[in-house]
Design a protein around this motif. Structure first.
Motif, mmCIF file in Angstrom:
data_model
loop_
_atom_site.group_PDB
_atom_site.id
_atom_site.type_symbol
_atom_site.label_atom_id
_atom_site.label_comp_id
_atom_site.label_asym_id
_atom_site.label_seq_id
_atom_site.Cartn_x
_atom_site.Cartn_y
_atom_site.Cartn_z
ATOM 1 N N LYS A 28 -0.878 -54.943 -89.804
ATOM 2 C CA LYS A 28 -0.865 -53.589 -89.526
ATOM 3 C C LYS A 28 -1.637 -52.957 -90.213
ATOM 4 C CE LYS A 28 2.465 -49.785 -88.795
ATOM 5 N NZ LYS A 28 1.320 -48.908 -89.059
ATOM 6 N N GLY A 29 -2.420 -52.122 -89.654
ATOM 7 C CA GLY A 29 -3.207 -50.909 -90.153
ATOM 8 C C GLY A 29 -2.671 -49.665 -90.393
ATOM 9 N N THR A 30 -3.382 -48.886 -90.412
ATOM 10 C CA THR A 30 -3.050 -47.393 -90.752
ATOM 11 C C THR A 30 -2.898 -46.877 -89.286
ATOM 12 O OG1 THR A 30 -5.322 -46.488 -91.328
ATOM 13 C CG2 THR A 30 -3.564 -47.093 -93.186
ATOM 14 N N VAL A 31 -3.801 -46.689 -88.478
ATOM 15 C CA VAL A 31 -3.615 -46.028 -87.147
ATOM 16 C C VAL A 31 -3.437 -46.894 -85.907
ATOM 17 C CG1 VAL A 31 -5.596 -44.386 -87.951
ATOM 18 C CG2 VAL A 31 -6.198 -46.677 -86.983
ATOM 19 N N ASP A 32 -2.806 -47.873 -86.242
ATOM 20 C CA ASP A 32 -2.454 -48.692 -85.151
ATOM 21 C C ASP A 32 -1.098 -48.068 -84.291
ATOM 22 O OD1 ASP A 32 -2.580 -51.570 -87.044
ATOM 23 O OD2 ASP A 32 -4.246 -50.866 -85.836
ATOM 24 N N HIS A 33 -0.852 -48.544 -83.272
ATOM 25 C CA HIS A 33 0.349 -47.972 -82.435
ATOM 26 C C HIS A 33 1.303 -48.979 -82.167
ATOM 27 C CE1 HIS A 33 -2.026 -44.432 -81.431
ATOM 28 N NE2 HIS A 33 -2.930 -45.120 -81.001
ATOM 29 N N TRP A 34 2.173 -49.234 -83.436
ATOM 30 C CA TRP A 34 2.970 -50.450 -83.616
ATOM 31 C C TRP A 34 4.474 -50.099 -82.802
ATOM 32 C CZ3 TRP A 34 2.663 -55.084 -86.843
ATOM 33 C CH2 TRP A 34 1.417 -55.499 -86.943
ATOM 34 N N TRP A 35 5.135 -50.940 -82.672
ATOM 35 C CA TRP A 35 6.405 -50.764 -81.884
ATOM 36 C C TRP A 35 7.535 -51.650 -82.991
ATOM 37 C CZ3 TRP A 35 7.793 -47.361 -78.377
ATOM 38 C CH2 TRP A 35 6.459 -46.913 -77.739
#
Length: 102
Positions: A28-35
């Motif tokens: 995971k990075g800082t601007v990812d759109h994770w769920w």
């Protein structure tokens, strides 16, 4: 966890936290759109058998620490997890229908 020297010569500790996608392994990075996703037992009424309800929630740091939460890097990996969950649930439904009374 890393130790770093501060200006006064005293070692300080910094905390580095990382999350990886439970499907593809991406970090995971800082601007990812994770769920985040998980399932919980559910019964819609007293006579209904208990089944699992699949829940999906946009990334939230505190919830990401829950041991039952799956970390997903985007829609493609989320869809793969939903597909896997559906196959397990359909298998359980068909297995129970094929063997009534068990």
């Amino acid at each position: 966890m890393r130790k770093a020297q501060s200006q006064d010569g005293v070692a300080s500790v910094t905390w580095t936290e990382t999350f990886n996608c439970d499907i593809c392994g991406k970090q995971k990075g800082t601007v990812d759109h994770w769920w985040l996703a998980w399932s919980e037992p559910y019964s819609p009424h007293a006579e209904a058998p208990e089944r699992h309800m699949f829940k999906i929630y946009p990334w939230e740091n505190m919830l990401a620490h829950d041991s039952t939460a799956k970390h997903l890097c985007g829609q493609a990996c989320l869809q793969k997890l939903v597909d896997r969950w559906l196959n397990v649930e359909l298998g359980a439904t068909h297995g129970a229908a094929a063997h009534p009374g068990k």
